[in-house]
Write an enzyme that holds these catalytic residues in place. Sequence first.
Site, short mmCIF file in Angstrom:
data_model
loop_
_atom_site.label_atom_id
_atom_site.label_comp_id
_atom_site.label_asym_id
_atom_site.label_seq_id
_atom_site.Cartn_x
_atom_site.Cartn_y
_atom_site.Cartn_z
N ASP A 15 115.44 70.36 57.77
CA ASP A 15 114.42 69.34 58.50
C ASP A 15 114.73 69.84 60.05
O ASP A 15 116.00 70.34 60.29
CB ASP A 15 114.80 67.85 58.48
CG ASP A 15 113.83 67.06 58.93
OD1 ASP A 15 112.61 67.71 59.28
OD2 ASP A 15 113.82 65.67 59.00
N TRP A 20 113.23 71.71 66.99
CA TRP A 20 114.16 72.88 67.53
C TRP A 20 113.10 73.76 68.31
O TRP A 20 113.71 74.19 69.28
CB TRP A 20 114.57 73.73 66.13
CG TRP A 20 115.38 75.17 66.66
CD1 TRP A 20 116.60 75.04 66.95
CD2 TRP A 20 114.78 76.37 66.67
NE1 TRP A 20 117.11 76.44 67.47
CE2 TRP A 20 115.90 77.06 67.21
CE3 TRP A 20 113.64 76.93 66.63
CZ2 TRP A 20 115.65 78.56 67.41
CZ3 TRP A 20 113.34 78.13 66.93
CH2 TRP A 20 114.49 79.07 67.32
N HIS A 32 108.97 76.79 62.39
CA HIS A 32 108.95 77.16 60.94
C HIS A 32 109.37 78.61 60.46
O HIS A 32 110.06 78.73 59.66
CB HIS A 32 107.61 76.68 60.35
CG HIS A 32 107.21 75.42 60.39
ND1 HIS A 32 108.13 74.44 60.06
CD2 HIS A 32 106.14 74.83 60.88
CE1 HIS A 32 107.70 73.31 60.18
NE2 HIS A 32 106.40 73.44 60.71
N ASN A 63 103.93 66.56 52.64
CA ASN A 63 103.72 67.34 53.74
C ASN A 63 102.17 67.82 54.07
O ASN A 63 101.78 68.18 55.37
CB ASN A 63 104.67 68.58 53.76
CG ASN A 63 106.09 68.19 54.30
OD1 ASN A 63 107.07 69.00 53.83
ND2 ASN A 63 106.29 67.36 55.41
N ARG A 66 100.31 66.58 57.12
CA ARG A 66 100.24 67.33 58.33
C ARG A 66 98.97 68.00 59.07
O ARG A 66 98.18 68.12 58.34
CB ARG A 66 101.48 68.48 58.57
CG ARG A 66 102.84 67.79 58.30
CD ARG A 66 103.89 68.27 58.71
NE ARG A 66 104.96 67.58 58.53
CZ ARG A 66 106.16 68.37 58.69
NH1 ARG A 66 106.39 69.09 59.52
NH2 ARG A 66 107.24 67.68 58.30
C1 IPE Z 1 111.32 66.48 54.31
O1 IPE Z 1 111.11 66.49 56.03
C2 IPE Z 1 110.50 67.40 53.78
C3 IPE Z 1 111.12 68.74 53.74
C4 IPE Z 1 112.23 69.20 54.64
C5 IPE Z 1 110.37 69.89 53.46
P1 IPE Z 1 109.87 65.57 56.47
O2 IPE Z 1 110.20 66.07 57.99
O3 IPE Z 1 108.97 65.89 55.91
O4 IPE Z 1 110.39 63.98 56.39
P2 IPE Z 1 110.17 62.90 57.10
O5 IPE Z 1 108.63 62.85 57.25
O6 IPE Z 1 110.84 62.82 58.44
O7 IPE Z 1 110.61 61.71 55.97
C1 IPE Z 2 111.05 70.87 58.27
O1 IPE Z 2 110.92 70.86 59.74
C2 IPE Z 2 110.15 71.85 57.76
C3 IPE Z 2 108.97 70.79 57.12
C4 IPE Z 2 109.12 69.90 56.69
C5 IPE Z 2 108.13 71.82 56.42
P1 IPE Z 2 109.82 69.70 60.39
O2 IPE Z 2 108.58 70.56 60.46
O3 IPE Z 2 109.87 68.44 59.68
O4 IPE Z 2 110.59 69.46 61.79
P2 IPE Z 2 110.82 68.32 62.68
O5 IPE Z 2 111.35 67.25 61.72
O6 IPE Z 2 109.11 67.68 62.99
O7 IPE Z 2 111.30 68.57 63.81
MG MG Z 3 110.92 66.61 59.67
#
Ligand code: IPE
Ligand code: IPE
Ligand code: MG
Length: 224
Positions: A15, A20, A32, A63, A66
Amino acid sequence: MNDKKIPTHVAIILDGNGRWAKKYGQPRSFGHYQGGRNLFTVAKAAQKLGIKKLTVYAFSTENWKRPEDEVNYLMTKPIEMFHENRDRIKEIDYKITFVGRRDRFSKELLEVIQIIEAETKAHEGFELTIAADYGSYDEIVKAANQSEKPITIESIEKHLMVKQPVDLLIRTSGEQRLSNFLLWQASYAEFYFTKVHWPAFSEKELKKAIKSYQDRNRRFGGLA
Ligand code: IPE
Ligand code: IPE
Ligand code: MG
């Protein structure tokens, strides 16, 4: 860190890619990209440290909520990166497997997954499992449906996509929740949360997590 008490199965919720990137004034996609690259750096470190299995949460069944451009990036960039690094796949000396739904991926992504699995299949000693379009609810419901009756703990376990219990579960970037990851397998896992965002999570950070794990007392309901 003690070299003898290395956790067998480590799971990581990757996460913080977005946060970042934001920190460096970059678009989320850059996070990513760097997060994807870091996965192979950390896998190599885990293999070297003697961990047997590393399961990482790369994309959840939730996800898809998004924005379209972000989902699109996550679903197409790995294909591009695979083709750019085609020759280097042969250098991977551990097994890579994928868990999660496969019915919502493009033909091109499925092909990449199949090639990576086939080309690393014979490798022994260390396995990297990438959870993509993975959700524990989906996994457990499927396992229950596939199970012979009467359903037992063992009959469910037999049909789970990830069969080994998790010893150490790490979540980067500060959040302290499971977000539908390995609910069953993490029943007796030790949890480690760090504020470090996934693209910045290094071998040094992994060692810190293992050190914390080694200082715990796992009782499994019994007495120490
Ligand atoms: C969990 O992260 C899923 C992955 C890292 C793939 P999210 O960023 O989707 O989780 P929430 O929405 O903050 O719970
Ligand atoms: C984890 O990073 C990757 C996925 C869930 C695909 P995030 O995209 O959730 O990054 P934050 O949590 O928004 O910083
Ligand atoms: Mg996240």
